[in-house]
Design a protein around this motif. Structure first.
Motif, PDB file in Angstrom:
ATOM      1  N   GLU A  67      15.040  52.777  -9.621  1.00 46.87           N
ATOM      2  CA  GLU A  67      15.077  53.227  -8.055  1.00 46.87           C
ATOM      3  C   GLU A  67      13.693  52.638  -7.416  1.00 46.87           C
ATOM      4  O   GLU A  67      13.598  51.943  -6.593  1.00 46.87           O
ATOM      5  CB  GLU A  67      15.029  54.628  -7.975  1.00 46.87           C
ATOM      6  N   ALA A  68      12.465  53.009  -8.328  1.00 47.19           N
ATOM      7  CA  ALA A  68      11.237  52.438  -7.595  1.00 47.19           C
ATOM      8  C   ALA A  68      11.077  51.005  -7.503  1.00 47.19           C
ATOM      9  O   ALA A  68      10.810  50.387  -6.567  1.00 47.19           O
ATOM     10  CB  ALA A  68      10.159  52.809  -8.616  1.00 47.19           C
ATOM     11  N   ALA A  69      11.895  50.072  -8.437  1.00 45.47           N
ATOM     12  CA  ALA A  69      11.834  48.645  -8.268  1.00 45.47           C
ATOM     13  C   ALA A  69      12.915  48.281  -7.057  1.00 45.47           C
ATOM     14  O   ALA A  69      12.503  47.287  -6.506  1.00 45.47           O
ATOM     15  CB  ALA A  69      12.490  48.028  -9.869  1.00 45.47           C
ATOM     16  N   HIS A  70      13.954  49.014  -6.860  1.00 41.12           N
ATOM     17  CA  HIS A  70      14.929  48.801  -5.923  1.00 41.12           C
ATOM     18  C   HIS A  70      13.845  48.766  -4.347  1.00 41.12           C
ATOM     19  O   HIS A  70      14.082  47.944  -3.654  1.00 41.12           O
ATOM     20  CB  HIS A  70      15.955  49.652  -6.106  1.00 41.12           C
ATOM     21  N   HIS A  71      13.448  49.908  -4.289  1.00 45.31           N
ATOM     22  CA  HIS A  71      12.630  50.172  -3.242  1.00 45.31           C
ATOM     23  C   HIS A  71      11.667  49.233  -2.888  1.00 45.31           C
ATOM     24  O   HIS A  71      11.526  48.823  -1.649  1.00 45.31           O
ATOM     25  CB  HIS A  71      12.266  51.640  -3.163  1.00 45.31           C
ATOM     26  N   ALA A  72      10.832  48.591  -4.017  1.00 44.98           N
ATOM     27  CA  ALA A  72       9.962  47.764  -3.781  1.00 44.98           C
ATOM     28  C   ALA A  72      10.354  46.379  -3.505  1.00 44.98           C
ATOM     29  O   ALA A  72       9.673  45.823  -2.498  1.00 44.98           O
ATOM     30  CB  ALA A  72       9.094  47.556  -5.056  1.00 44.98           C
ATOM     31  N   VAL A  73      11.475  46.046  -3.990  1.00 42.99           N
ATOM     32  CA  VAL A  73      12.030  44.854  -3.433  1.00 42.99           C
ATOM     33  C   VAL A  73      12.521  44.886  -1.965  1.00 42.99           C
ATOM     34  O   VAL A  73      12.347  43.952  -1.277  1.00 42.99           O
ATOM     35  CB  VAL A  73      13.302  44.510  -4.397  1.00 42.99           C
ATOM     36  N   LYS A  74      13.126  46.130  -1.674  1.00 46.26           N
ATOM     37  CA  LYS A  74      13.545  46.248  -0.274  1.00 46.26           C
ATOM     38  C   LYS A  74      12.321  46.138   0.476  1.00 46.26           C
ATOM     39  O   LYS A  74      12.617  45.651   1.676  1.00 46.26           O
ATOM     40  CB  LYS A  74      14.165  47.501  -0.177  1.00 46.26           C
ATOM     41  N   ARG A  75      11.220  46.903   0.307  1.00 49.45           N
ATOM     42  CA  ARG A  75      10.083  46.851   1.302  1.00 49.45           C
ATOM     43  C   ARG A  75       9.655  45.296   1.493  1.00 49.45           C
ATOM     44  O   ARG A  75       9.373  44.752   2.488  1.00 49.45           O
ATOM     45  CB  ARG A  75       9.013  47.551   0.747  1.00 49.45           C
ATOM     46  N   ALA A  76       9.488  44.577   0.319  1.00 45.18           N
ATOM     47  CA  ALA A  76       8.922  43.207   0.464  1.00 45.18           C
ATOM     48  C   ALA A  76       9.954  42.414   0.889  1.00 45.18           C
ATOM     49  O   ALA A  76       9.501  41.449   1.791  1.00 45.18           O
ATOM     50  CB  ALA A  76       8.858  42.581  -1.184  1.00 45.18           C
ATOM     51  N   LEU A  77      11.141  42.419   1.106  1.00 40.67           N
ATOM     52  CA  LEU A  77      12.301  41.662   1.591  1.00 40.67           C
ATOM     53  C   LEU A  77      12.139  42.142   3.129  1.00 40.67           C
ATOM     54  O   LEU A  77      12.264  41.258   3.845  1.00 40.67           O
ATOM     55  CB  LEU A  77      13.800  42.050   1.212  1.00 40.67           C
ATOM     56  N   ARG A  78      12.138  43.208   3.457  1.00 41.33           N
ATOM     57  CA  ARG A  78      11.731  43.603   4.933  1.00 41.33           C
ATOM     58  C   ARG A  78      10.635  42.855   5.513  1.00 41.33           C
ATOM     59  O   ARG A  78      10.793  42.585   6.722  1.00 41.33           O
ATOM     60  CB  ARG A  78      11.851  45.141   4.948  1.00 41.33           C
ATOM     61  N   GLU A  79       9.480  42.915   4.907  1.00 48.13           N
ATOM     62  CA  GLU A  79       8.394  42.378   5.455  1.00 48.13           C
ATOM     63  C   GLU A  79       8.666  40.928   5.488  1.00 48.13           C
ATOM     64  O   GLU A  79       8.098  40.176   6.734  1.00 48.13           O
ATOM     65  CB  GLU A  79       7.318  42.467   4.336  1.00 48.13           C
ATOM     66  N   LEU A  80       9.162  40.198   4.758  1.00 47.84           N
ATOM     67  CA  LEU A  80       9.495  38.573   4.775  1.00 47.84           C
ATOM     68  C   LEU A  80      10.564  38.228   5.843  1.00 47.84           C
ATOM     69  O   LEU A  80      10.118  37.554   6.658  1.00 47.84           O
ATOM     70  CB  LEU A  80      10.060  38.338   3.345  1.00 47.84           C
ATOM     71  N   VAL A  81      11.661  39.193   6.012  1.00 49.54           N
ATOM     72  CA  VAL A  81      12.435  38.974   6.922  1.00 49.54           C
ATOM     73  C   VAL A  81      11.875  39.100   8.446  1.00 49.54           C
ATOM     74  O   VAL A  81      11.951  38.374   9.427  1.00 49.54           O
ATOM     75  CB  VAL A  81      13.629  39.713   6.921  1.00 49.54           C
ATOM     76  N   HIS A  82      11.045  40.397   8.429  1.00 50.43           N
ATOM     77  CA  HIS A  82      10.383  40.627   9.855  1.00 50.43           C
ATOM     78  C   HIS A  82       9.028  39.518  10.110  1.00 50.43           C
ATOM     79  O   HIS A  82       9.123  39.227  11.360  1.00 50.43           O
ATOM     80  CB  HIS A  82       9.824  42.060   9.869  1.00 50.43           C
ATOM     81  N   ALA A  83       8.475  39.028   9.201  1.00 46.75           N
ATOM     82  CA  ALA A  83       7.460  37.984   9.394  1.00 46.75           C
ATOM     83  C   ALA A  83       8.182  36.653   9.743  1.00 46.75           C
ATOM     84  O   ALA A  83       7.510  35.696  10.226  1.00 46.75           O
ATOM     85  CB  ALA A  83       6.548  37.762   8.252  1.00 46.75           C
ATOM     86  N   GLY A  84       9.566  36.455   9.489  1.00 49.46           N
ATOM     87  CA  GLY A  84      10.039  35.237   9.707  1.00 49.46           C
ATOM     88  C   GLY A  84      10.054  34.261   8.644  1.00 49.46           C
ATOM     89  O   GLY A  84      10.396  33.148   8.666  1.00 49.46           O
ATOM     90  N   ALA A  85       9.598  34.825   7.421  1.00 47.39           N
ATOM     91  CA  ALA A  85       9.323  33.861   6.163  1.00 47.39           C
ATOM     92  C   ALA A  85      10.876  33.397   5.706  1.00 47.39           C
ATOM     93  O   ALA A  85      11.002  32.446   4.970  1.00 47.39           O
ATOM     94  CB  ALA A  85       8.611  34.501   5.185  1.00 47.39           C
ATOM     95  N   ILE A  86      11.619  34.517   5.783  1.00 47.62           N
ATOM     96  CA  ILE A  86      13.230  34.203   5.255  1.00 47.62           C
ATOM     97  C   ILE A  86      14.084  34.625   6.172  1.00 47.62           C
ATOM     98  O   ILE A  86      13.808  35.598   7.163  1.00 47.62           O
ATOM     99  CB  ILE A  86      13.359  34.727   4.114  1.00 47.62           C
ATOM    100  N   ARG A  87      15.276  34.333   5.923  1.00 46.45           N
ATOM    101  CA  ARG A  87      16.426  34.688   6.633  1.00 46.45           C
ATOM    102  C   ARG A  87      17.490  35.034   6.000  1.00 46.45           C
ATOM    103  O   ARG A  87      18.006  34.304   4.974  1.00 46.45           O
ATOM    104  CB  ARG A  87      17.035  33.508   7.950  1.00 46.45           C
TER     105      ARG A  87
END
Length: 128
Positions: A67-87
């Protein structure tokens, strides 16, 4: 696979001021994607599962499914999407993984041509 995408990912992460986990995940995504379209796979597309992404963030097996790994991935993905690095291209679920498009350049840089017999310039000692 994504050598040119990965080189550009380092620059993009610095320009966007991404945090450590988001930078690591972006670099991992860039290394996993193709630099150019190949067969039926589009360039700069990442579709590996959460467990693979968690490994990029330092969660080795068997902890990469926690669960900790899942949350870490979600946080990193959220940051990448928000910054516009990924879609996000496709949502995952029911046996399919999410798919992301990396918003960075993966084209091969132009090469400079030189004459074969042209000597290589060497610095001269004592001269700045």
């Amino acid at each position: 696979m994504g050598l040119f995408a990965a080189k550009n990912a380092v620059l993009v992460a610095a320009q966007l001021g991404l945090g450590g986990p988001a930078t690591r995940l972006l670099l991992h995504m860039a290394l996993e994607c193709f630099d150019q379209d190949r067969d039926d796979q589009l360039q700069r597309r990442y579709f590996a599962g959460r467990e693979s992404s968690a490994i990029a963030l330092g969660y080795l097996a068997p902890n990469n499914g926690s669960e900790a790994a899942h949350h870490a991935v979600k946080r990193a993905l959220r940051e990448l999407v928000h910054a516009g690095a990924i879609r996000r291209v496709r949502m995952g679920g029911r046996g399919t993984t999410s798919e992301y498009e990396l918003n960075l350049d993966s084209s091969r840089p132009p090469t400079l041509s030189r004459e074969v017999n042209e000597p290589l310039p060497f610095p001269i000692r004592g001269v700045n």
